[in-house]
Write an enzyme that holds these catalytic residues in place. Sequence first.
Site, mmCIF file in Angstrom:
data_model
loop_
_atom_site.group_PDB
_atom_site.id
_atom_site.type_symbol
_atom_site.label_atom_id
_atom_site.label_comp_id
_atom_site.label_asym_id
_atom_site.label_seq_id
_atom_site.Cartn_x
_atom_site.Cartn_y
_atom_site.Cartn_z
ATOM 1 N N SER A 1 0.836 -1.196 0.000
ATOM 2 C CA SER A 1 0.000 0.000 0.000
ATOM 3 C C SER A 1 0.883 1.263 0.000
ATOM 4 O O SER A 1 1.672 1.442 -0.919
ATOM 5 C CB SER A 1 -0.971 -0.053 1.177
ATOM 6 O OG SER A 1 -2.042 0.842 1.014
ATOM 7 N N ASP B 1 -9.973 -6.061 -3.411
ATOM 8 C CA ASP B 1 -9.481 -4.861 -2.732
ATOM 9 C C ASP B 1 -10.356 -3.664 -3.088
ATOM 10 O O ASP B 1 -10.442 -3.261 -4.250
ATOM 11 C CB ASP B 1 -8.029 -4.607 -3.145
ATOM 12 C CG ASP B 1 -7.329 -3.569 -2.285
ATOM 13 O OD1 ASP B 1 -8.009 -2.806 -1.574
ATOM 14 O OD2 ASP B 1 -6.084 -3.525 -2.325
ATOM 15 N N HIS C 1 -8.045 -5.718 0.766
ATOM 16 C CA HIS C 1 -6.831 -4.908 0.881
ATOM 17 C C HIS C 1 -5.790 -5.568 1.783
ATOM 18 O O HIS C 1 -4.596 -5.421 1.550
ATOM 19 C CB HIS C 1 -7.199 -3.518 1.415
ATOM 20 C CG HIS C 1 -6.087 -2.529 1.331
ATOM 21 N ND1 HIS C 1 -5.464 -2.188 0.150
ATOM 22 C CD2 HIS C 1 -5.450 -1.788 2.303
ATOM 23 C CE1 HIS C 1 -4.525 -1.292 0.379
ATOM 24 N NE2 HIS C 1 -4.489 -1.041 1.663
#
Length: 270
Positions: free
Chosen positions: A95, A218, A246
Amino acid sequence: MPVTRIDGINLSYDEHGSGEPVVMVTGTGAPGRVWRSHQVPALKRAGYRAITVDNRGIAPSDPCPDGFSLADMVADVIGLIEHLGTTPCRVVGFSLGAIVVQELLVARPELVRQAVLMATTGRADTLLRAMSAADIELADSGIRLPPRYAAYVQAMQNLSPETLGDEERLQDWLGVFELSGVDTSAVRGQLGLEMIPDRLREYRNIRVPCLVIGFGDDLVVRPALAREVAAAIPTATYTEIPGCGHYGYLEKPDTVNSAIVDFFAAGPKT
């Protein structure tokens, strides 16, 4: 847990195992220990030394209450790699951490042998901007969500329908989220750093071998955004893991770990 002075701050990191180093960079609000349950053991078994980092803003690294930039976080990782004398090394980012790694590959490619980029993006789209703006507004409001409510929201945002439909697993996840909830005001410095301009053109110059991993369900960084990054980097391969959101590296750790270890094993050797 060692703490070293890098880029004008105290940066905390930890080392696990021995062998060729793998530096691991987490996402927004997460401490380095999130890698310990699944990725660190897998890397140790494969003969690597896993180096986990507490990004600035995450204790025991300095909180940096006056704020900082994405470039500061990139400089921290560069400084840590140089401090450890482990160049070139392998790097894993998730991320926001993956964006940090991408910018590292642009700025100092000679420091990296291979890179894994999970749940990443090369630009902030409308939904990412909306989520970031909302997180910042919540942090600045001084409001702290009740733990049970925050856990429910976190589950809906970050888990897959597969996990949400498994009542026993979901109950375990909700318990973890409730006990480990992040106070957004405490990580205020990291909020909004993923709101990057379109960097895909710059990523076309990356020549370090990369594995880009998207997570099929996600909702935070949709797989299409990760595919854009893989398409931009000439040396990248892309894999998409179904049935996870995610937090795919925690929902489907065995599949994720196999992808990472196989990619490293197939790559350049010293």
